[in-house]
Design a protein around this motif. Structure first.
Motif, PDB file in Angstrom:
ATOM      1  N   GLN A 188     -10.775  50.619  18.916  1.00  0.00           N
ATOM      2  CA  GLN A 188     -11.751  50.516  19.996  1.00  0.00           C
ATOM      3  C   GLN A 188     -12.088  49.063  20.304  1.00  0.00           C
ATOM      4  O   GLN A 188     -12.337  48.719  21.465  1.00  0.00           O
ATOM      5  CB  GLN A 188     -13.019  51.283  19.617  1.00  0.00           C
ATOM      6  CG  GLN A 188     -12.843  52.790  19.636  1.00  0.00           C
ATOM      7  CD  GLN A 188     -12.465  53.276  21.017  1.00  0.00           C
ATOM      8  OE1 GLN A 188     -13.234  53.181  21.952  1.00  0.00           O
ATOM      9  NE2 GLN A 188     -11.255  53.794  21.150  1.00  0.00           N
ATOM     10  N   GLN A 189     -12.081  48.216  19.288  1.00  0.00           N
ATOM     11  CA  GLN A 189     -12.354  46.810  19.541  1.00  0.00           C
ATOM     12  C   GLN A 189     -11.230  46.172  20.351  1.00  0.00           C
ATOM     13  O   GLN A 189     -11.446  45.247  21.126  1.00  0.00           O
ATOM     14  CB  GLN A 189     -12.558  46.066  18.214  1.00  0.00           C
ATOM     15  CG  GLN A 189     -13.883  46.410  17.546  1.00  0.00           C
ATOM     16  CD  GLN A 189     -15.065  46.251  18.508  1.00  0.00           C
ATOM     17  OE1 GLN A 189     -15.332  45.163  19.019  1.00  0.00           O
ATOM     18  NE2 GLN A 189     -15.779  47.354  18.767  1.00  0.00           N
ATOM     19  N   SER A 190     -10.019  46.690  20.182  1.00  0.00           N
ATOM     20  CA  SER A 190      -8.906  46.225  21.010  1.00  0.00           C
ATOM     21  C   SER A 190      -9.121  46.667  22.449  1.00  0.00           C
ATOM     22  O   SER A 190      -8.869  45.911  23.392  1.00  0.00           O
ATOM     23  CB  SER A 190      -7.588  46.791  20.472  1.00  0.00           C
ATOM     24  OG  SER A 190      -6.510  46.409  21.285  1.00  0.00           O
ATOM     25  N   GLN A 191      -9.631  47.883  22.615  1.00  0.00           N
ATOM     26  CA  GLN A 191      -9.918  48.380  23.958  1.00  0.00           C
ATOM     27  C   GLN A 191     -11.024  47.574  24.613  1.00  0.00           C
ATOM     28  O   GLN A 191     -11.056  47.412  25.830  1.00  0.00           O
ATOM     29  CB  GLN A 191     -10.317  49.855  23.901  1.00  0.00           C
ATOM     30  CG  GLN A 191     -10.667  50.447  25.258  1.00  0.00           C
ATOM     31  CD  GLN A 191     -10.841  51.953  25.219  1.00  0.00           C
ATOM     32  OE1 GLN A 191      -9.934  52.681  24.872  1.00  0.00           O
ATOM     33  NE2 GLN A 191     -12.031  52.425  25.573  1.00  0.00           N
ATOM     34  N   ALA A 192     -11.942  47.046  23.806  1.00  0.00           N
ATOM     35  CA  ALA A 192     -13.058  46.271  24.348  1.00  0.00           C
ATOM     36  C   ALA A 192     -12.580  45.011  25.060  1.00  0.00           C
ATOM     37  O   ALA A 192     -13.311  44.422  25.858  1.00  0.00           O
ATOM     38  CB  ALA A 192     -14.032  45.902  23.228  1.00  0.00           C
ATOM     39  N   LYS A 193     -11.350  44.616  24.806  1.00  0.00           N
ATOM     40  CA  LYS A 193     -10.798  43.435  25.465  1.00  0.00           C
ATOM     41  C   LYS A 193     -10.228  43.769  26.839  1.00  0.00           C
ATOM     42  O   LYS A 193      -9.678  42.894  27.518  1.00  0.00           O
ATOM     43  CB  LYS A 193      -9.706  42.815  24.591  1.00  0.00           C
ATOM     44  CG  LYS A 193     -10.204  42.328  23.232  1.00  0.00           C
ATOM     45  CD  LYS A 193      -9.063  41.800  22.386  1.00  0.00           C
ATOM     46  CE  LYS A 193      -9.552  41.365  20.999  1.00  0.00           C
ATOM     47  NZ  LYS A 193      -8.432  40.885  20.146  1.00  0.00           N
ATOM     48  N   THR A 194     -10.346  45.033  27.226  1.00  0.00           N
ATOM     49  CA  THR A 194      -9.794  45.465  28.505  1.00  0.00           C
ATOM     50  C   THR A 194     -10.887  45.959  29.448  1.00  0.00           C
ATOM     51  O   THR A 194     -12.012  46.233  29.034  1.00  0.00           O
ATOM     52  CB  THR A 194      -8.775  46.601  28.312  1.00  0.00           C
ATOM     53  OG1 THR A 194      -9.472  47.801  27.884  1.00  0.00           O
ATOM     54  CG2 THR A 194      -7.738  46.229  27.260  1.00  0.00           C
TER      55      THR A 194
END
Length: 412
Positions: A157-163
């Motif tokens: 989810q933290q990776s998704q937060a970059k999008t």
């Protein structure tokens, strides 16, 4: 994947048809875009001024600290100044920036759709694992959204937060101004976005010979096969009485599924006796590379899906240049080798002793009886026999030569 409530469209079926006819006449294409989703990295989206998104009467420096803001926020509260968004919702400057970037993208999307579209003044709870969303509205009803920030602290989810992600429902696609698809495609390219879903719809307002039953017959005759393979098939609706019928060819797991359904029944009700039939090709980015060109040339990509799809366009008298959607390799050889290495390591380190005893004391027929009906280990079930054959021996040799070698973390 969340779907919007489209029940209100039953009352607007005639308006939907008129819009589709107007678009078809203007674009000279019978294929309509019915759903679009795209994702871009936050770093590719310009960051507007925080003040432009959250107006406040007090001047703050461009590099104000969070503590500075807390103090000024408290002062504003004492003064009774109303804020659009409470500080507790965004407790870091980065979160403010994410909200501002998403808002800017939402404004640009709404402008590309047409002046009748707007962005809600307040962000709402997120969808699809995004923490928040800016709603894109038409006449006060949500017809799309732009999501930002993650709903949890998990690494994924933290990776998704970059999008930042944009989701445009069928309502937005139907009632947008002519040429919206080109403007959205340009917007995707400008922000280096990736299309993650694109639905291409071919409408036969007066139906086709044989109706939806003819499509089922085409499938049974193998006309819907792709590369010699018969795709998955499923039917829903009242087939016994011939109402509100729908069929699906393909699978979402493969990133391509075709839904043929009685659109007239959906919009006007089964008593309308409408012949309107829609064939909707739904592309996802699972195992597929979706190009923004799909928005510019939907009919070409519809025809490129298969010979059967191209034949459906011939029924609509469309002249197209079939464009297939590129597929990503189902499984990269590095992935196959990594999983085979994992399995070979387990055999050498855990099962080698037991395997040695079995080979030494069991006959060949007993050994074969032991293994012939065994399924492959779970992590290897997703690979073909040829992929395993090409990698397993290499994995075993690698471990024998370099017993300390470890799998890449990417495959852990």
């Amino acid at each position: 994947m969340s779907r919007p409530d489209v029940s209100h469209l039953v009352l607007d079926g005639s308006a939907v048809k008129l819009r589709l006819l107007a678009e078809r006449q203007a674009s000279k294409s019978p294929v309509h875009l019915d759903w679009v989703r795209f994702t871009t990295l936050r770093r590719n989206v310009a960051t507007p001024s925080i003040d432009s998104l959250f107006p406040r009467p007090l001047e703050l420096s461009a590099n104000f600290s969070l503590e500075e803001y807390r103090l000024k926020e408290a002062e504003m509260v004492r003064q009774g100044v109303e804020r659009r968004m409470p500080l507790r919702d965004f407790e870091a400057v980065e979160q403010f920036q994410a909200a501002a970037q998403a808002h800017e993208l939402a404004l640009n999307v709404a402008a590309a759709l047409g002046p009748q579209f707007s962005v809600a003044v307040e962000p709402r709870k997120g969808i699809d694992f995004y923490k928040f969303r800016w709603s894109i509205e038409l006449n006060g009803a949500e017809c799309g959204w732009v999501g930002f920030l993650a709903s949890s602290e998990s690494p994924r989810q933290q990776s998704q937060a970059k999008t930042i992600h944009c989701n445009l429902f069928g309502t937005a696609c139907t009632f947008a101004d002519i040429g919206w698809n080109f403007r959205i495609a340009d917007l995707i390219d400008e922000n280096q976005g990736d299309v993650t879903r694109c639905d291409l719809a071919l409408d036969f307002f007066d139906g086709i010979e044989g109706g939806i039953d003819s499509i089922r017959s085409d499938y049974r005759l193998g006309l819907c096969n792709v590369g010699g393979r018969k795709l998955k098939f499923n039917m829903v609706g009242d087939w016994e009485n011939g109402h509100d019928r729908s069929l699906y060819i393909g699978s979402r797991e493969a990133g391509k599924i075709t839904n043929a359904y009685e659109k007239g029944d959906q919009l006007f009700g089964e008593k309308s006796n409408s012949e309107w039939l829609r064939i909707e090709l739904r592309y996802g980015n699972k195992l597929r590379v979706l190009s923004s060109e799909m928005l510019r040339r939907p009919a070409d990509f519809f025809a490129g899906a298969s010979d059967w799809h191209a034949s459906m366009l011939l029924k609509a008298d469309a002249i197209v240049s079939p464009e297939p959607v590129k597929t990503t390799p189902r499984l990269q050889i590095e992935t196959v080798l990594a999983e085979c290495t994992r399995n070979a390591r387990w055999m050498l380190e855990t099962a080698a002793a037991s395997f040695g005893v079995a080979v030494k004391y069991l006959s060949e027929s007993q050994l074969w009886e032991l293994v012939e009906h065994q399924k492959r280990p779970g992590r290897l079930q997703k690979f073909s026999e040829s992929e395993i054959a090409a990698s397993f021996s290499a994995a075993f040799s690698r471990l024998k030569s370099f017993p300390s070698v470890e799998c890449s973390p990417a495959f852990a």
